[in-house]
Design an enzyme around this catalytic site. Structure first.
Site, PDB file in Angstrom:
ATOM      1  N   ASP A  72       0.827  -1.204   0.000  1.00  0.00           N
ATOM      2  CA  ASP A  72       0.000   0.000   0.000  1.00  0.00           C
ATOM      3  C   ASP A  72       0.862   1.254   0.000  1.00  0.00           C
ATOM      4  O   ASP A  72       1.972   1.264   0.548  1.00  0.00           O
ATOM      5  CB  ASP A  72      -0.905   0.024   1.231  1.00  0.00           C
ATOM      6  CG  ASP A  72      -2.231  -0.659   0.980  1.00  0.00           C
ATOM      7  OD1 ASP A  72      -2.560  -0.887  -0.191  1.00  0.00           O
ATOM      8  OD2 ASP A  72      -2.938  -0.959   1.963  1.00  0.00           O
ATOM      9  N   ARG A 119      -2.275  -0.956  -8.334  1.00  0.00           N
ATOM     10  CA  ARG A 119      -3.629  -0.524  -7.992  1.00  0.00           C
ATOM     11  C   ARG A 119      -3.686   0.994  -8.057  1.00  0.00           C
ATOM     12  O   ARG A 119      -2.896   1.675  -7.397  1.00  0.00           O
ATOM     13  CB  ARG A 119      -4.013  -1.003  -6.589  1.00  0.00           C
ATOM     14  CG  ARG A 119      -5.447  -0.626  -6.215  1.00  0.00           C
ATOM     15  CD  ARG A 119      -5.940  -1.389  -5.000  1.00  0.00           C
ATOM     16  NE  ARG A 119      -5.523  -0.811  -3.750  1.00  0.00           N
ATOM     17  CZ  ARG A 119      -4.891  -1.463  -2.788  1.00  0.00           C
ATOM     18  NH1 ARG A 119      -4.545  -2.722  -2.961  1.00  0.00           N
ATOM     19  NH2 ARG A 119      -4.571  -0.866  -1.665  1.00  0.00           N
TER      20      ARG A 119
END
Length: 310
Positions: free
Chosen positions: A135, A187
């Site tokens: 992330d 992402r």
């Protein structure tokens, strides 16, 4: 600008200790709409429920602002237990981690502890044919995260480790292009941290436009793309783009958040698109819950209504 002011107001209030204390006491029944429970068992059950609808899961053990090296390593151990539990349940492990939670920036025997722990986590995921997404956090961690991502892709392969780019940061288009040689799995998100206008677009329209650029450029480069948005206008634009450019449905997936637009998740899956839902779980849910409220007044209204009913 209004969106930025709203986000700043909500996150500023959420940082107050008395607000966090009240939220933890009174708001779990509201937070569980966005959080898949506090245990591994509840998270695994949530993934299994999604899979019955043809939707995949992206598990994330919540834990921010972990300060000591020992706790960072303990957190990494817990992530490995999650990977093992997913495999035991017949789920191909797909897990997101924040490198700060496993020790990024902390030295251990001359090496970054976050990198050391990430290696252990990714090795376990690879053993089971799984995938780890690194992330992205606030802008101060972008450089080191991308540097460590490059290292880990070199060691484990892009089929087992990916990362995230945030469209509200001015720099993200350049960062995306700089990673093309890795054929990376990325992402794309808009971004949920409170960032200054010196590094991030303050206006939603600019964030949205930059999001489209990131997604379209990554797809055109032939890289696997995770389109993480609930914005139906963007989703429709992506559908038209891939159709016009002959890009197959196996070259990308739509990703959404647990508890948000379940109807749209099922609709996209029924249309034959790959869909994955981000499933955060764990006791440290407050910071994540606060960012979800800060994303849109609609989420804040949901909380207020729940408190009035409660």
């Amino acid at each position: 600008m209004i969106d930025q002011l709203y986000r700043k107001a909500v996150l500023t209030v959420a940082e107050r200790p008395q607000v966090e204390q009240l939220a933890r006491q009174k708001m779990w029944n509201l937070a569980e709409r966005f959080v898949a429970g506090e245990s591994i068992e509840s998270a695994i059950q949530a993934v299994q429920a999604l899979e019955r609808d043809g939707i995949a899961g992206n598990l994330d053990l919540l834990g921010e602002f972990i300060d000591s090296p020992a706790k960072c390593t303990e957190f990494a151990d817990d992530v490995i237990k999650l990977i093992e539990a997913a495999h035991a349940a017949g789920i191909k492990p797909y897990v997101s981690i924040k490198l700060s939670s496993v020790g990024q920036g902390k030295d251990e025997n001359g090496e970054d502890l976050g990198l050391t722990n990430a290696r252990r986590i990714i090795a376990k995921a690879k053993e089971y044919g799984g995938f780890i997404c690194l992330d992205m956090e606030d802008h101060t961690r972008v450089d080191v995260t991308l540097e460590q991502f490059r290292t880990l892709v070199g060691e484990f392969g892009a089929e087992h480790v990916g990362t995230v780019l945030q469209s509200y940061l001015y720099r993200s288009l350049g960062d995306r292009a700089s990673l093309d040689d890795l054929r990376p799995n990325i992402r794309m998100v808009k971004g949920a941290y409170l960032e200054p206008a010196t590094v991030a677009y303050p206006d939603k329209a600019d964030v949205d436009q930059n999001y489209r650029r990131l997604v379209f450029q990554h797809l055109k480069a032939g890289n696997y793309t995770n389109v993480a948005t609930h914005d139906e206008r963007i989703i429709d634009d992506v559908k038209r783009f891939v159709l016009a450019h002959g890009i197959g449905k196996d070259a990308f997936e739509f990703q959404m958040l647990y508890g948000i637009r379940r109807d749209l998740q099922k609709q996209l899956a029924a249309e034959g698109y790959r869909v994955r839902v981000y499933l955060p779980y764990g006791r440290d849910w407050y910071a994540y819950f606060s960012r979800r409220i800060a994303e849109t007044p609609r989420n804040a209204a949901f909380v207020v209504q729940g408190m009035l009913k409660g």
